[in-house]
Scaffold this active site. Structure first.
Site: not given
Ligand code: PLP
Length: 425
Positions: A248, A15, A277, A143
């Site tokens: 998610d 970013y 994560k 997100y």
């Molecule tokens: N989904 C959520 C809720 C996230 O917070 C993130 C990353 O911040 C992602 C998906 C994407 O994960 P990555 O950065 O490992 O591709």
């Protein structure tokens, strides 16, 4: 050339401007909650390096598991081969998750785990005789990652992916659920968002494959905490409409909100779950998409009977070993007390922010504290302050937030809280 100079010559940063990125700190080492910079300055990683280092950096048990694994088999392809690190981990995850979520697809990043979930939902709908269900639904303020389809399901107005908007297919966006965690659930469906969800599913349900939500905490799309009752209603309405529900939990999974998974606040399970994560305690990139048998069975029964996705580093043994050691740490059972203590200390020490003239809102849940300011924070100032305060924070826009490793001590957390309050001026 110095690290900074070489970085400026060659590297892209997340970013950021490719040729003139913002200020950088050069990190030499990371251990526990501490980042050590090139010149020996130490900073507390109050970000858990973007939510992942839940048990602290370079945890001895995770690094030991990885060291042991790397000596035997750092990687093999997963097509036509399998291995104990993957099978053991999948079985342990299935045992930890709500009953029925037991078919695990391992991939290498959260965004890919989301892509896999969306593809699975689509393919299972076609297999179940619903070829018209090709669209997805989600809420604003969300997100889900930076890859192509995940981007289409991020809030188009948070600005993160606006430049790609013309090339992304428009999906169905509902208003963000109101920020009501810890408050009364507004019973009026017109206020709590359920009327909108019901209307969407009634009008467009026949073309929607799945609804994707971050349970309870919307992270990078706005750090919004909403009421678990929304998830219960979403579960019921998706079932009625034949729409799959995807959760998610890439940011929220493994204790961050005070429950093992954020969905546990609602006692609701999805059809498909994305994890990432903290799955490896932040030691190596890894993610998982977990489905129930119905999705797997549908895909297995209908031609082509295979699921067309296969990352090179699928089920990487090193990552499986790290995740296995992380699950051991979860099983040791210290995290609920640690997260509860962090939450209590956030509440006590950040309380003055509530009355600060620069502050619009203060939100705390588990090991997450968010100060929403009235005006955007000056990133250069925040960056410079990190060195002076010894606390690494990286706000975005009007959101100054901390989600430290669970192993942070009370003194260290006081330092984080003081640094946050100082930044308000
Ligand atoms: N989904 C959520 C809720 C996230 O917070 C993130 C990353 O911040 C992602 C998906 C994407 O994960 P990555 O950065 O490992 O591709």
């Amino acid at each position: 050339m110095t690290v900074i100079a070489t970085d400026r010559s060659h590297l892209w940063h997340p970013y950021d401007n490719p040729l003139q990125p913002g200020p950088l700190h050069v990190v030499r080492e990371a251990e526990g909650v501490w980042l050590t910079l090139e010149d020996g300055t130490r900073m507390i990683d109050a970000m858990s390096s973007w939510w992942c280092a839940a048990f602290g950096h370079r945890h001895p048990k995770i690094t030991a598991a990885m060291t042991d694994q790397i000596a035997r088999m750092p990687h093999v392809m997963f097509g036509g081969l399998t291995h104990a690190p993957a099978t053991t981990l999948a079985a342990r995850l299935a045992a930890l998750l709500p009953e029925g979520l037991d078919r695990v697809f391992f991939s290498d990043s959260g965004s890919v785990a989301v892509e896999v979930a969306l593809k699975m939902a689509l393919q299972a709908q076609v297999a179940l005789g619903h070829p018209a269900r090709t669209r997805f639904a989600t809420v604003r303020g969300g997100y889900h990652g930076d890859t192509w389809k995940a981007m289409s399901l991020c809030d188009p107005e948070t600005g993160m992916h606006g430049h790609f908007g013309n090339a992304l297919r428009a999906e169905h966006f509902l208003p963000a659920p109101p920020i009501t965690f810890g408050a009364d659930w507004p019973e009026d469906p017109a206020q709590n968002g359920i009327a909108d969800l019901e209307a969407l599913l009634t009008r467009h349900g026949a073309e929607i494959a799945a609804l994707i939500l971050e349970p309870v905490v919307q992270g990078a799309g706005g750090m919004r905490f909403y009421h678990p009752a929304y998830l219960k209603a979403a579960r019921r309405l998706c079932d009625q409409a034949g729409v799959f529900l995807i959760f998610d939990e890439i940011a929220t999974g493994f204790g961050r909100t005070g429950r093992l998974f954020a969905m546990d606040h609602a006692g609701v399970a999805p059809d498909i779950l994305c994890l990432g994560k903290a799955l490896t305690g932040g030691h190596i990139s890894f993610a998982a998409t977990v489905t129930d048998a119905r999705i797997a069975q549908a895909i297995a029964d209908a031609p082509p009977r295979i699921f067309m996705h296969g990352p090179t580093f699928m089920a990487n043994p090193l990552a499986c070993a790290a995740a296995g050691a992380s699950l051991d740490l979860i099983a040791e059972g210290h995290w609920p007390g640690q997260v509860a203590a962090i939450e209590a200390q956030f509440r006590a020490e950040l309380a003055p922010a509530r009355h600060h003239p620069a502050v619009a809102d203060l939100r705390i849940l588990g090991a997450i504290a968010v100060i929403e300011t009235k005006a955007p924070l000056d990133m250069a100032k925040v960056h410079a302050a990190a060195r002076a305060s010894g606390v690494w924070l990286r706000p975005f826009g009007r959101l100054l937030y901390a989600m430290p490793p669970y192993v942070i001590t009370p003194d260290e957390l006081s330092r984080v809280n003081a640094a946050m309050l100082d930044l308000l001026g």
